[in-house]
Design a protein around this motif. Structure first.
Motif, mmCIF file in Angstrom:
data_model
loop_
_atom_site.group_PDB
_atom_site.id
_atom_site.type_symbol
_atom_site.label_atom_id
_atom_site.label_comp_id
_atom_site.label_asym_id
_atom_site.label_seq_id
_atom_site.Cartn_x
_atom_site.Cartn_y
_atom_site.Cartn_z
ATOM 1 N N GLY A 7 0.681 -1.123 -0.166
ATOM 2 C CA GLY A 7 -0.011 -0.084 0.042
ATOM 3 C C GLY A 7 0.785 1.072 0.026
ATOM 4 N N ARG A 83 -7.202 -2.565 -14.135
ATOM 5 C CA ARG A 83 -7.152 -2.821 -13.020
ATOM 6 C C ARG A 83 -7.031 -1.575 -12.112
ATOM 7 N N TRP A 85 -6.266 -0.160 -7.843
ATOM 8 C CA TRP A 85 -5.664 -0.227 -6.577
ATOM 9 C C TRP A 85 -5.613 0.997 -5.886
ATOM 10 N N SER A 86 -5.437 0.632 -4.283
ATOM 11 C CA SER A 86 -5.324 2.185 -3.422
ATOM 12 C C SER A 86 -4.495 1.782 -2.263
ATOM 13 N N PRO A 90 -9.194 -0.647 0.394
ATOM 14 C CA PRO A 90 -9.668 -1.515 -0.687
ATOM 15 C C PRO A 90 -10.460 -0.767 -1.785
ATOM 16 N N VAL A 91 -10.348 -0.914 -3.242
ATOM 17 C CA VAL A 91 -11.118 -0.403 -4.115
ATOM 18 C C VAL A 91 -12.449 -0.879 -3.966
ATOM 19 N N PRO A 112 -12.491 -9.484 -4.946
ATOM 20 C CA PRO A 112 -11.356 -9.185 -4.730
ATOM 21 C C PRO A 112 -10.373 -10.288 -4.343
ATOM 22 N N TRP A 117 -4.400 -5.049 -0.498
ATOM 23 C CA TRP A 117 -3.584 -4.077 -1.316
ATOM 24 C C TRP A 117 -3.296 -4.869 -2.790
ATOM 25 N N ALA A 118 -4.068 -5.726 -3.210
ATOM 26 C CA ALA A 118 -3.608 -6.296 -4.615
ATOM 27 C C ALA A 118 -4.503 -5.531 -5.493
ATOM 28 N N TRP A 119 -3.963 -5.615 -6.699
ATOM 29 C CA TRP A 119 -5.220 -4.798 -7.741
ATOM 30 C C TRP A 119 -6.298 -5.795 -8.065
ATOM 31 N N ARG A 120 -7.242 -4.851 -8.375
ATOM 32 C CA ARG A 120 -8.574 -5.597 -8.743
ATOM 33 C C ARG A 120 -8.971 -5.116 -10.003
ATOM 34 N N ASP A 141 -11.924 4.238 -3.493
ATOM 35 C CA ASP A 141 -11.531 3.316 -2.550
ATOM 36 C C ASP A 141 -12.464 3.260 -1.148
#
Length: 173
Positions: A7, A83, A85-86, A90-91, A112, A117-120, A141
């Motif tokens: 993050g 994709r 992320w933030s 979470p997005v 998710p 913290w992973a890309w979505r 987010d």
């Protein structure tokens, strides 16, 4: 050894780790105290660059035109995806524009996977009509932060998360 902090921007990750110390006050090393700070002018002490601002990127549809860097696409239905992320939370939403930001439509977010913290992945259906289009996506987010259409200025140019613009030319039939 490198300590990865999920993050946070990569430049805030500690490199060449020799020892670990627990501090009761903010770390005042050069990178945190001087170099990577969001400031408006040279005299502004600013704030440290830490968490990644919300960001969504578009996977450009169609084929790239080498000379113009635009994408070329045949008319008809297509899926536009990307994709998001933030580093704050979470997005929770992604909106997509096909007209350079005049109008926005909600995208569908995949479930998710990979942690907070992973890309979505996100996606939206689009009926491509002949002409020029400017695509973009913006993420929001769970903390309420939304990716800006116009980038707030800072002296170092850090934390740039301006909405990406992808020019697409849809051919005539």
């Amino acid at each position: 050894m490198r300590l990865i902090v999920p993050g946070w921007y990569g430049m805030a990750h500690v490199k060449w780790l020799r020892d670990i110390r627990v501090l009761t006050e903010p770390f005042d090393g050069y990178q945190n105290a001087v170099a990577y700070r969001l400031r408006q002018d040279a005299d502004d002490p600013g704030v440290p660059v830490t968490r990644i601002e919300p960001r969504a990127l578009v996977r450009p549809p169609g084929f790239p035109d080498f000379m113009s860097r635009k994408r070329v696409l045949r008319p008809g239905p297509c899926t536009v995806d990307g994709r998001a992320w933030s580093g704050h939370a979470p997005v929770t939403a992604v909106e997509v524009t096909f007209d350079g930001g005049t109008t926005w439509v909600p995208a569908t977010l995949d479930e998710p996977t990979g942690g907070a913290w992973a890309w979505r992945r996100w996606q939206v259906s689009w009926r491509a009509t002949p002409g020029r289009h400017v695509l973009g996506a913006r993420a929001t987010d769970a903390s309420g932060r939304t990716q800006p259409v116009e980038q707030p200025w800072n002296r170092g140019g850090f934390a740039n998360n301006l909405v990406q613009r992808v020019e697409v030319v849809v051919l005539t039939e």
